[in-house]
Motif scaffolding. Structure first.
Motif, PDB file in Angstrom:
ATOM      1  N   ASP A   4       0.305  -9.701   4.491  1.00 18.59           N
ATOM      2  CA  ASP A   4       1.767 -10.330   4.614  1.00 18.59           C
ATOM      3  C   ASP A   4       1.763 -10.740   6.114  1.00 18.59           C
ATOM      4  O   ASP A   4       1.974 -10.350   7.122  1.00 18.59           O
ATOM      5  CB  ASP A   4       2.129  -9.449   4.292  1.00 18.59           C
ATOM      6  CG  ASP A   4       3.318  -9.918   3.648  1.00 18.59           C
ATOM      7  OD1 ASP A   4       3.578 -10.667   4.032  1.00 18.59           O
ATOM      8  OD2 ASP A   4       4.543  -9.029   3.127  1.00 18.59           O
ATOM      9  N   CYS A   7       7.228 -10.956   7.065  1.00 22.27           N
ATOM     10  CA  CYS A   7       7.898  -9.897   6.025  1.00 22.27           C
ATOM     11  C   CYS A   7       8.489  -9.232   6.795  1.00 22.27           C
ATOM     12  O   CYS A   7       8.730  -9.742   8.306  1.00 22.27           O
ATOM     13  CB  CYS A   7       7.208  -8.708   5.652  1.00 22.27           C
ATOM     14  SG  CYS A   7       6.234  -7.858   6.987  1.00 22.27           S
ATOM     15  N   ALA A  28       1.505  -0.459   1.040  1.00 23.80           N
ATOM     16  CA  ALA A  28       0.959  -1.649   1.245  1.00 23.80           C
ATOM     17  C   ALA A  28      -0.714  -1.470   1.588  1.00 23.80           C
ATOM     18  O   ALA A  28      -1.905  -2.043   1.076  1.00 23.80           O
ATOM     19  CB  ALA A  28       1.534  -2.918   2.775  1.00 23.80           C
ATOM     20  N   VAL A  33      -3.705  -4.305   1.319  1.00 22.93           N
ATOM     21  CA  VAL A  33      -3.034  -4.886   2.178  1.00 22.93           C
ATOM     22  C   VAL A  33      -2.719  -4.209   3.693  1.00 22.93           C
ATOM     23  O   VAL A  33      -2.292  -3.365   3.695  1.00 22.93           O
ATOM     24  CB  VAL A  33      -1.611  -5.394   1.929  1.00 22.93           C
ATOM     25  CG1 VAL A  33      -0.628  -5.957   3.088  1.00 22.93           C
ATOM     26  CG2 VAL A  33      -1.098  -5.780   0.712  1.00 22.93           C
ATOM     27  N   LEU A  36       0.554  -6.842   8.494  1.00 24.46           N
ATOM     28  CA  LEU A  36       1.647  -7.062   8.802  1.00 24.46           C
ATOM     29  C   LEU A  36       2.305  -7.883   9.721  1.00 24.46           C
ATOM     30  O   LEU A  36       1.758  -7.605  10.912  1.00 24.46           O
ATOM     31  CB  LEU A  36       2.955  -6.318   8.093  1.00 24.46           C
ATOM     32  CG  LEU A  36       1.949  -5.036   6.764  1.00 24.46           C
ATOM     33  CD1 LEU A  36       2.839  -3.512   6.814  1.00 24.46           C
ATOM     34  CD2 LEU A  36       1.464  -5.162   5.654  1.00 24.46           C
ATOM     35  N   SER A 176       4.627 -17.825  -1.053  1.00 22.93           N
ATOM     36  CA  SER A 176       4.882 -16.959  -0.415  1.00 22.93           C
ATOM     37  C   SER A 176       5.613 -16.714  -2.500  1.00 22.93           C
ATOM     38  O   SER A 176       5.313 -17.649  -3.261  1.00 22.93           O
ATOM     39  CB  SER A 176       6.972 -17.007  -0.350  1.00 22.93           C
ATOM     40  OG  SER A 176       7.493 -17.954  -1.310  1.00 22.93           O
ATOM     41  N   GLU A 202       2.388 -15.034   2.247  1.00 24.22           N
ATOM     42  CA  GLU A 202       3.138 -14.340   2.479  1.00 24.22           C
ATOM     43  C   GLU A 202       4.475 -13.682   1.463  1.00 24.22           C
ATOM     44  O   GLU A 202       4.216 -14.086   0.274  1.00 24.22           O
ATOM     45  CB  GLU A 202       4.027 -14.603   3.899  1.00 24.22           C
ATOM     46  CG  GLU A 202       4.692 -15.687   2.943  1.00 24.22           C
ATOM     47  CD  GLU A 202       6.010 -16.941   3.427  1.00 24.22           C
ATOM     48  OE1 GLU A 202       7.120 -16.175   4.241  1.00 24.22           O
ATOM     49  OE2 GLU A 202       5.944 -17.556   4.169  1.00 24.22           O
ATOM     50  N   THR A 203       5.260 -12.479   1.877  1.00 18.75           N
ATOM     51  CA  THR A 203       5.959 -12.028   1.211  1.00 18.75           C
ATOM     52  C   THR A 203       7.401 -12.516   1.126  1.00 18.75           C
ATOM     53  O   THR A 203       8.140 -12.607   0.212  1.00 18.75           O
ATOM     54  CB  THR A 203       6.504 -10.185   0.416  1.00 18.75           C
ATOM     55  OG1 THR A 203       6.796  -9.985   2.447  1.00 18.75           O
ATOM     56  CG2 THR A 203       4.530  -9.703   0.337  1.00 18.75           C
ATOM     57  N   SER A 205       9.557 -10.457   2.985  1.00 19.62           N
ATOM     58  CA  SER A 205      10.368  -9.421   2.433  1.00 19.62           C
ATOM     59  C   SER A 205      11.331  -9.261   3.544  1.00 19.62           C
ATOM     60  O   SER A 205      10.815  -9.163   4.308  1.00 19.62           O
ATOM     61  CB  SER A 205       9.529  -7.892   2.306  1.00 19.62           C
ATOM     62  OG  SER A 205       8.032  -8.298   1.799  1.00 19.62           O
ATOM     63  N   ASN A 218      11.907  -7.321  -2.425  1.00 19.39           N
ATOM     64  CA  ASN A 218       9.936  -7.672  -2.127  1.00 19.39           C
ATOM     65  C   ASN A 218       9.686  -6.563  -1.018  1.00 19.39           C
ATOM     66  O   ASN A 218      10.432  -5.761  -1.218  1.00 19.39           O
ATOM     67  CB  ASN A 218      10.124  -9.083  -2.424  1.00 19.39           C
ATOM     68  CG  ASN A 218       8.692  -9.296  -2.009  1.00 19.39           C
ATOM     69  OD1 ASN A 218       7.984  -8.895  -2.562  1.00 19.39           O
ATOM     70  ND2 ASN A 218       8.626 -10.847  -1.603  1.00 19.39           N
ATOM     71  N   PRO A 220       5.510  -6.256   1.497  1.00 20.54           N
ATOM     72  CA  PRO A 220       4.496  -6.044   1.439  1.00 20.54           C
ATOM     73  C   PRO A 220       3.608  -6.340   0.197  1.00 20.54           C
ATOM     74  O   PRO A 220       2.096  -6.626   0.474  1.00 20.54           O
ATOM     75  CB  PRO A 220       4.216  -5.583   3.226  1.00 20.54           C
ATOM     76  CG  PRO A 220       5.626  -5.564   3.459  1.00 20.54           C
ATOM     77  CD  PRO A 220       6.008  -5.274   2.486  1.00 20.54           C
ATOM     78  N   VAL A 223       2.053  -8.753  -1.788  1.00 17.45           N
ATOM     79  CA  VAL A 223       1.632  -9.931  -1.050  1.00 17.45           C
ATOM     80  C   VAL A 223       0.088 -10.661  -2.387  1.00 17.45           C
ATOM     81  O   VAL A 223      -0.075 -11.380  -2.445  1.00 17.45           O
ATOM     82  CB  VAL A 223       0.884 -10.549   0.076  1.00 17.45           C
ATOM     83  CG1 VAL A 223       0.570  -8.766   0.100  1.00 17.45           C
ATOM     84  CG2 VAL A 223       0.612 -11.868   0.615  1.00 17.45           C
TER      85      VAL A 223
END
Length: 255
Positions: A4, A7, A28, A33, A36, A176, A202-203, A205, A218, A220, A223
């Motif tokens: 991600d 975030c 995550a 994931v 981050l 996103s 990406e998120t 978040s 949202n 991570p 993603v």
């Protein structure tokens, strides 16, 4: 594996949804994931964000002042100090937003120019927010020599011509959860056309949760839904999107 690349971990709901940042990182990890990037938007909030993420070697930070926060307290000397931390891998979120705050245009440009200069000085990539400011964004990046440090256009919603101009400056394009929205027809076509070697996921978040989580906060872990949608659009495997965007993240931010 997935990364991600953008975030805001200090803005998630730690009262009702998550039992601390460790819980977010664990969720995550359960979704595969593995890394981050927690993005700063004001200098005031930066120390708290850094304290939150300090225990996690797989969580990196950026230091910046968002264009919608340019009226917050600012000191270039303090920002230089914060941005020099070894855990800080990027400068931003910075850029221009004439959609929500056109009245602060001059101050936005000033702060943006300062952050471009800092990124070039420290050789750390830029994280760019741009809305209704395509030409000014590109102009400031070019005049500031941003090709020396590179960066990413985050939460991309612009057209293909803008993406190509940014890539000519050495920038990546980050996608996103917006790409999963039904009405994002132009963005879907852009994502199909962009070279995979220049894509990040990406998120953003806690904002912009992708389908099927739209309407929820949202995080991570989501993603992966962005990556899956990109894979579907491009007719390639999810693992290829995950591996390539992870490699791109490391090439940009962990060089």
């Amino acid at each position: 594996m997935f990364v991600d690349s953008h975030c805001h971990l200090d803005k998630l709901d730690y009262q009702d949804l998550h039992q601390g940042i460790g819980d977010v990182v664990a969720k995550a990890k359960a979704a595969n994931v593995t890394e981050l990037l927690s993005v700063g938007v004001t200098l005031d909030a930066f120390p708290n964000m850094m304290e939150m993420i300090a225990p996690y070697d797989n969580v990196y930070a950026s230091c910046g002042v968002h264009p919608l926060d340019v009226e917050s307290d600012f000191s270039f000397e303090l920002m230089h100090q914060y941005a020099s931390h070894t855990k800080v891998v990027a400068i931003g979120e910075t850029g221009l937003d004439y959609h929500y705050q056109p009245e602060t245009k001059a101050l936005q440009q000033q702060r943006f120019e300062q952050q471009v200069a800092l990124a070039v000085e420290l050789n750390k990539p830029l994280i760019i927010h741009t809305r209704n400011a395509r030409e000014d964004t590109l102009d400031i990046l070019r005049r500031g020599g941003a090709e020396k440090c590179g960066g990413v256009i985050h939460c991309f919603t612009e057209d293909l011509a803008f993406a190509q101009a940014a890539m000519e400056l050495g920038f990546y394009i980050s996608i996103s959860g917006i790409v999963t929205f039904r009405q994002a027809t132009e963005l879907k076509e852009v994502v199909k056309a962009l070279p995979l070697e220049r894509l990040l996921i990406e998120t953003d978040s806690p904002y912009l949760a992708p389908v099927p989580h739209r309407g929820k906060q949202n995080q991570p872990a989501y993603v992966v839904e962005v990556a899956a949608y990109i894979a579907q659009l491009r007719g390639i495997s999810l693992s290829e999107v995950g591996q390539k965007t992870s490699d791109n993240f490391r090439n940009l931010f962990l060089r």
